[in-house]
Design a protein around this motif. Structure first.
Motif, mmCIF file in Angstrom:
data_model
loop_
_atom_site.group_PDB
_atom_site.id
_atom_site.type_symbol
_atom_site.label_atom_id
_atom_site.label_comp_id
_atom_site.label_asym_id
_atom_site.label_seq_id
_atom_site.Cartn_x
_atom_site.Cartn_y
_atom_site.Cartn_z
ATOM 1 N N PHE A 526 -0.310 5.455 -23.726
ATOM 2 C CA PHE A 526 -0.827 5.529 -22.364
ATOM 3 C C PHE A 526 0.284 5.719 -21.331
ATOM 4 C CE2 PHE A 526 -3.671 2.899 -24.893
ATOM 5 C CZ PHE A 526 -4.882 3.553 -24.685
ATOM 6 N N PHE A 527 -0.051 6.544 -20.363
ATOM 7 C CA PHE A 527 0.814 6.669 -19.177
ATOM 8 C C PHE A 527 0.678 5.389 -18.355
ATOM 9 C CE2 PHE A 527 0.728 8.007 -14.607
ATOM 10 C CZ PHE A 527 2.073 8.272 -14.465
ATOM 11 N N MET A 528 -0.561 4.894 -18.295
ATOM 12 C CA MET A 528 -0.803 3.686 -17.506
ATOM 13 C C MET A 528 -2.098 3.024 -17.953
ATOM 14 S SD MET A 528 -0.769 3.242 -13.422
ATOM 15 C CE MET A 528 -2.146 4.265 -13.019
ATOM 16 N N ILE A 529 -2.118 1.707 -17.844
ATOM 17 C CA ILE A 529 -3.336 0.932 -18.110
ATOM 18 C C ILE A 529 -3.543 0.012 -16.912
ATOM 19 C CG2 ILE A 529 -4.328 -0.889 -19.563
ATOM 20 C CD1 ILE A 529 -2.500 0.291 -21.836
ATOM 21 N N CYS A 530 -4.730 0.022 -16.351
ATOM 22 C CA CYS A 530 -4.988 -0.825 -15.172
ATOM 23 C C CYS A 530 -6.253 -1.632 -15.365
ATOM 24 C CB CYS A 530 -5.206 0.016 -13.919
ATOM 25 S SG CYS A 530 -3.757 0.810 -13.311
ATOM 26 N N GLY A 531 -6.176 -2.895 -15.053
ATOM 27 C CA GLY A 531 -7.379 -3.712 -14.924
ATOM 28 C C GLY A 531 -7.577 -3.931 -13.441
ATOM 29 N N ALA A 532 -8.566 -3.237 -12.872
ATOM 30 C CA ALA A 532 -8.722 -3.278 -11.408
ATOM 31 C C ALA A 532 -9.833 -4.251 -11.029
ATOM 32 C CB ALA A 532 -9.037 -1.887 -10.879
ATOM 33 N N ASN A 533 -9.473 -5.270 -10.277
ATOM 34 C CA ASN A 533 -10.444 -6.249 -9.800
ATOM 35 C C ASN A 533 -11.186 -5.722 -8.579
ATOM 36 O OD1 ASN A 533 -11.560 -8.961 -9.699
ATOM 37 N ND2 ASN A 533 -10.308 -9.259 -7.869
ATOM 38 N N ILE A 534 -10.497 -4.897 -7.795
ATOM 39 C CA ILE A 534 -11.089 -4.297 -6.589
ATOM 40 C C ILE A 534 -10.733 -2.809 -6.582
ATOM 41 C CG2 ILE A 534 -11.128 -6.375 -5.160
ATOM 42 C CD1 ILE A 534 -8.399 -5.563 -4.062
ATOM 43 N N THR A 535 -11.143 -2.095 -5.545
ATOM 44 C CA THR A 535 -10.873 -0.651 -5.537
ATOM 45 C C THR A 535 -9.372 -0.352 -5.464
ATOM 46 O OG1 THR A 535 -10.990 -0.539 -3.134
ATOM 47 C CG2 THR A 535 -13.030 -0.098 -4.344
ATOM 48 N N CYS A 536 -8.615 -1.293 -4.882
ATOM 49 C CA CYS A 536 -7.175 -1.101 -4.652
ATOM 50 C C CYS A 536 -6.934 0.068 -3.699
ATOM 51 C CB CYS A 536 -6.406 -0.898 -5.946
ATOM 52 S SG CYS A 536 -6.658 -2.204 -7.109
ATOM 53 N N ALA A 537 -7.844 0.242 -2.786
ATOM 54 C CA ALA A 537 -7.644 1.283 -1.771
ATOM 55 C C ALA A 537 -6.535 0.855 -0.822
ATOM 56 C CB ALA A 537 -8.940 1.487 -0.997
ATOM 57 N N CYS A 538 -5.861 1.828 -0.284
ATOM 58 C CA CYS A 538 -4.861 1.562 0.743
ATOM 59 C C CYS A 538 -4.757 2.822 1.591
ATOM 60 C CB CYS A 538 -3.513 1.177 0.134
ATOM 61 S SG CYS A 538 -2.770 2.483 -0.845
ATOM 62 N N ALA A 539 -3.933 2.779 2.617
ATOM 63 C CA ALA A 539 -3.867 3.918 3.529
ATOM 64 C C ALA A 539 -3.504 5.204 2.782
ATOM 65 C CB ALA A 539 -2.850 3.631 4.624
ATOM 66 N N ARG A 540 -2.669 5.083 1.773
ATOM 67 C CA ARG A 540 -2.255 6.282 1.034
ATOM 68 C C ARG A 540 -3.274 6.710 0.001
ATOM 69 N NH1 ARG A 540 3.999 4.901 -0.149
ATOM 70 N NH2 ARG A 540 4.604 4.859 2.020
ATOM 71 N N SER A 541 -4.115 5.797 -0.397
ATOM 72 C CA SER A 541 -5.118 6.105 -1.413
ATOM 73 C C SER A 541 -6.457 5.512 -0.939
ATOM 74 C CB SER A 541 -4.672 5.493 -2.747
ATOM 75 O OG SER A 541 -5.682 5.587 -3.696
ATOM 76 N N PRO A 542 -7.111 6.185 0.013
ATOM 77 C CA PRO A 542 -8.256 5.559 0.684
ATOM 78 C C PRO A 542 -9.442 5.257 -0.226
ATOM 79 C CG PRO A 542 -7.519 7.540 1.835
ATOM 80 C CD PRO A 542 -6.809 7.523 0.528
ATOM 81 N N ASN A 543 -9.538 5.941 -1.355
ATOM 82 C CA ASN A 543 -10.601 5.594 -2.294
ATOM 83 C C ASN A 543 -10.132 4.574 -3.313
ATOM 84 O OD1 ASN A 543 -12.602 7.170 -1.232
ATOM 85 N ND2 ASN A 543 -12.071 8.956 -2.477
ATOM 86 N N GLY A 544 -8.844 4.415 -3.393
ATOM 87 C CA GLY A 544 -8.293 3.461 -4.345
ATOM 88 C C GLY A 544 -8.209 4.035 -5.736
ATOM 89 N N ILE A 545 -7.502 3.343 -6.567
ATOM 90 C CA ILE A 545 -7.349 3.800 -7.945
ATOM 91 C C ILE A 545 -8.651 3.556 -8.699
ATOM 92 C CG2 ILE A 545 -6.461 1.635 -8.898
ATOM 93 C CD1 ILE A 545 -4.446 3.274 -10.436
#
Ligand SMILES: Nc1ncnc2c1ncn2[C@@H]1O[C@H](COP(=O)(O)OP(=O)(O)OP(=O)(O)O)[C@@H](O)[C@H]1O
Length: 693
Positions: A526-545
């Motif tokens: 894997f390039f990356m593995i994420c366990g996302a509790n929330i959208t993780c949106a931020c100004a740079r990524s408004p939809n989030g990961i």
């Protein structure tokens, strides 16, 4: 102005609603009304006031303040102009159906404070916090003199093209020549504004942690410039602690007496929020005498949390409010509406390590966290620098994941049976993943389940029965966990099955059989593995990961980004940055909704021989083969902090912490409604704010 101030003051209506079902309104004089003991929320107040030197008919009905410009009526005989008289009947209790089309409506949920004064300036000026007492005791019963009534309220910028989640402060100053009327309105408004409800808590005493180190190191200035004035306006008694070191917030929360505070608030980035959440949760475990390393369950802290962004990315604040605007976050603390936020526990096979509020990432983001600490002197730019470095160096990480996929709660469309708000259109039918907005029905539904779960958290015969049942269910569902200690098993225990709960009519047959749950095993590079509790949106990524993660549904989204080509990695990053992209559409990305997943490196996994009744889905097989010789491990990035354990279990705990938020709104222009009254406030959120993307 043809009407004298005195005559404005003289027209007063005070009508207890309960005795007016037939629509007739018993009018009394203002002073007589003031003399009787009003029972707040069911009464109607109706008076004429001046607002910006114009005459308005103002109505206080339940939790709504309505004001409407008085019409000039030209009399045919002669040229005498008079104001239209007050209506004989009070408006219909059914919301704004009875209000005129030009009525302005302010919901008291959006009121920050109410002040009176002998002059306009005096009514605007915030009072000395020490002079502010609770409602009912704030004025001696002497002859009132104030003729000005100022209402400070918050308004969401619903029409904003760029940030419709932003709130701003507004003010209304009404004038009435009769100070008795002004006092009566003041008392009524104070009582209704400070009325608490299960989802709203007006904070009086607040403990504020300010991180002067995060982000651009401007936490203290941010607080002084933007937050303190708003807290003062609301009469909040804030005790501020500026942190001196990392983990100080956590340590204070573990040991400090919090009994004199209504809520805790932090001004900082995700790391600071995580410290608050970890501090409160471990404190609660300590208070209840639970083993902090192997707690039998995770108790809920009673104190709610406010989050004011002053960090580098501020994904938690952004995901909660849909914006990283500092004043908006402060306004949400004041307005006091709170929702349960899921929190994930992160543990290894031996012990509970910490709690995660945003995202736990391995691979690319793990590397960024590990490397960026060395470049903190760069400020937020360190993420760009470490990001590029980690991106280029990423050769993929071998891993094995095991998870129990979460079945849809209500897969059949039930819209006709359930109350609809524009943002709920896809919140129940899960064929299309739903986005978590304000008034999210998926989270509300989880919250109703949560109430049931709450009872099973505390000791009692009935509760013990629930616990036993859950344990049995756990053993049945998760054979591998059967070699866990009872406390570990309890930590990883699934929530009570929804089929035991009261569901909306027609939903029961649509529930998937949970007995058919199977553990899914995924191996890959894997390039990356994420366990996302929330959208993780931020100004740079408004939809989030993780665009479809919900704030309080008790689930997390496991995002697996396979290692493919450099170009695909670029595609992935670009996709997370824009508003239009959706990582689910990328062929090398897989997203699973789950309540818990386990992670192991290949080396650790091959040491064990467990049998799993489930599918084994090797993805990116070619890459696995290609890089099987790779012995490189990444580290975990947990809310921006580095965790080096490689044997990790992440589990979501539904609505573990109460936070001051309403949830984000969508970004597109709201749908215009020609017939509805203009509303400067948006506690009527259901009506106006939740247009779909
Ligand atoms: N006075 C201080 N000196 C040094 N470190 C501190 C101090 N106060 C807090 N910290 C630590 O600073 C770390 C970073 O803070 P925070 O996460 O709030 O900012 P950030 O990393 O810039 O923002 P984000 O996490 O949103 O990207 C936290 O882990 C916290 O423990």
């Amino acid at each position: 102005m043809t009407q004298s101030k005195q005559s404005l003051g003289g027209s007063s209506t005070y009508a207890p609603c309960s005795s007016n079902n037939n629509g007739t309104c018993s009018s009394t004089t203002a002073s007589a009304a003031a003399a009787c003991d009003p029972s707040p929320s069911h009464d109607i107040l109706l008076n004429n006031f001046q607002l910006k030197k114009k005459s308005y008919r103002v109505l206080l009905h339940g939790q709504q303040l309505v004001w409407e410009r008085m019409q000039k009526v030209k009399q045919l005989k002669g040229s005498l102009e008079i104001k239209a008289p007050l209506p004989e009947d009070p408006p219909s209790p059914e919301a704004h159906r009875g209000y005129g089309p030009k009525s302005h409506i302010l919901h008291l949920d959006d009121v920050i404070s109410v002040r009176t004064g002998d002059t306009k300036i005096a009514s605007i000026k915030p009072k000395d916090p020490q002079a502010i007492n609770g409602p009912g005791e704030h004025q001696p019963d002497t002859r009132p003199t104030s003729q000005y009534l100022t209402i400070n309220y918050a308004l969401r910028l619903t029409k904003s093209q760029t940030d419709c989640n932003r709130w701003e402060l507004r003010r209304l100053t009404f004038f009435n020549a009769d100070p008795y009327i002004v006092r009566q309105w003041d008392q009524e408004l104070q009582a209704r504004v400070h009325q608490s409800s299960p989802t709203r808590m007006r904070v009086r005493r607040l403990l504020v942690f300010i991180n002067p180190y995060g982000g651009r190191k401007a936490g203290s200035q941010t607080y002084e410039r933007h937050v303190r004035p708003i807290f003062q306006l609301a009469g909040i008694d804030a005790t501020c602690i500026t942190t001196q070191r990392a983990n100080q917030v956590r340590d204070i929360l573990l040991s400090h007496d919090l009994s004199c505070y209504d809520a805790v608030c932090c001004v900082g980035g995700d790391g600071t929020v995580a410290e608050v959440i970890n501090g409160l949760l471990f404190r609660q475990m300590r208070e209840l005498g639970l083993d902090e390393q192997r707690p039998s369950y995770i108790p809920r802290p009673k104190i709610p949390v406010g989050v004011i962004p002053a960090g580098s990315t501020d994904t938690i604040a952004y995901s909660m409010h849909g914006t990283a605007d500092v004043r908006t976050a402060a306004i949400h603390v004041i307005l006091g509406q709170h929702r349960g936020l899921d929190v994930c526990s992160v543990s290894n096979s031996q012990t509970l390590l910490r709690f995660c509020a945003s995202v736990l990432s391995y691979g690319y983001l793990g590397d960024v966290a590990a490397q960026s600490e060395n470049y903190r002197w760069m400020g937020p730019k360190r993420y760009e620098y470490s990001g590029v470095k980690a991106f280029i160096c990423n050769r993929g990480y071998d891993a094995e994941l095991r998870l129990l996929e979460e079945p849809d709660l209500l897969p059949t469309p039930l819209e006709e049976h359930l109350p609809q708000s524009p943002d709920s259109v896809c919140s129940l039918g899960e064929s299309v993943p739903s986005i978590c907005y304000a008034n999210c029905q998926r989270c509300s539904f989880a919250s109703s389940i949560q109430e049931q779960q709450r009872s099973s958290l505390f000791v009692g015969e009935k509760d013990a029965e629930v616990e036993t049942t859950s344990s049995a269910a756990l053993e049945e569902a998760d054979p591998e966990d059967s070699n866990l200690t009872p406390s570990e098993a309890a930590l990883l225990r699934p929530r009570p099955r929804p089929d035991k709960l009261q569901l909306p009519v027609g939903s029961a047959p649509s529930m998937k059989s949970l007995a058919s749950e199977q553990w899914k095993v995924i191996k890959g590079n894997f390039f990356m593995i994420c366990g996302a509790n929330i959208t993780c949106a931020c100004a740079r990524s408004p939809n989030g990961i993780s665009r479809y993660s919900h704030l309080g549904d008790g689930c997390l989204d496991l995002i697996l980004v396979k290692k493919t080509s450099l170009l695909n990695n670029v595609r992935f990053l670009l996709n997370t940055a824009g508003r239009s992209g959706d990582i689910r559409n990328l062929p090398f990305v897989e997203v699973y909704r789950t309540r818990k997943f386990q992670f192991r490196t290949f080396a650790a996994a091959s040491d064990e021989s467990y049998s799993i009744a489930g599918s084994c889905q090797p993805i990116a097989q070619a890459e696995v083969g290609g890089s099987s010789s790779s012995s490189v491990y990444s580290s975990w990035n947990c809310d921006g902090e580095v965790v080096t354990d490689l044997d990790i279990t992440m589990r979501s705990h539904c609505q573990l912490i109460e936070v001051f938020m309403r949830g984000p709104h969508s970004y597109s222009k709201p749908i215009k409604s020609g017939t509805a009254p203009s509303t400067p406030a948006s506690s009527s959120d259901n009506v106006y704010c939740c247009c779909k993307d």
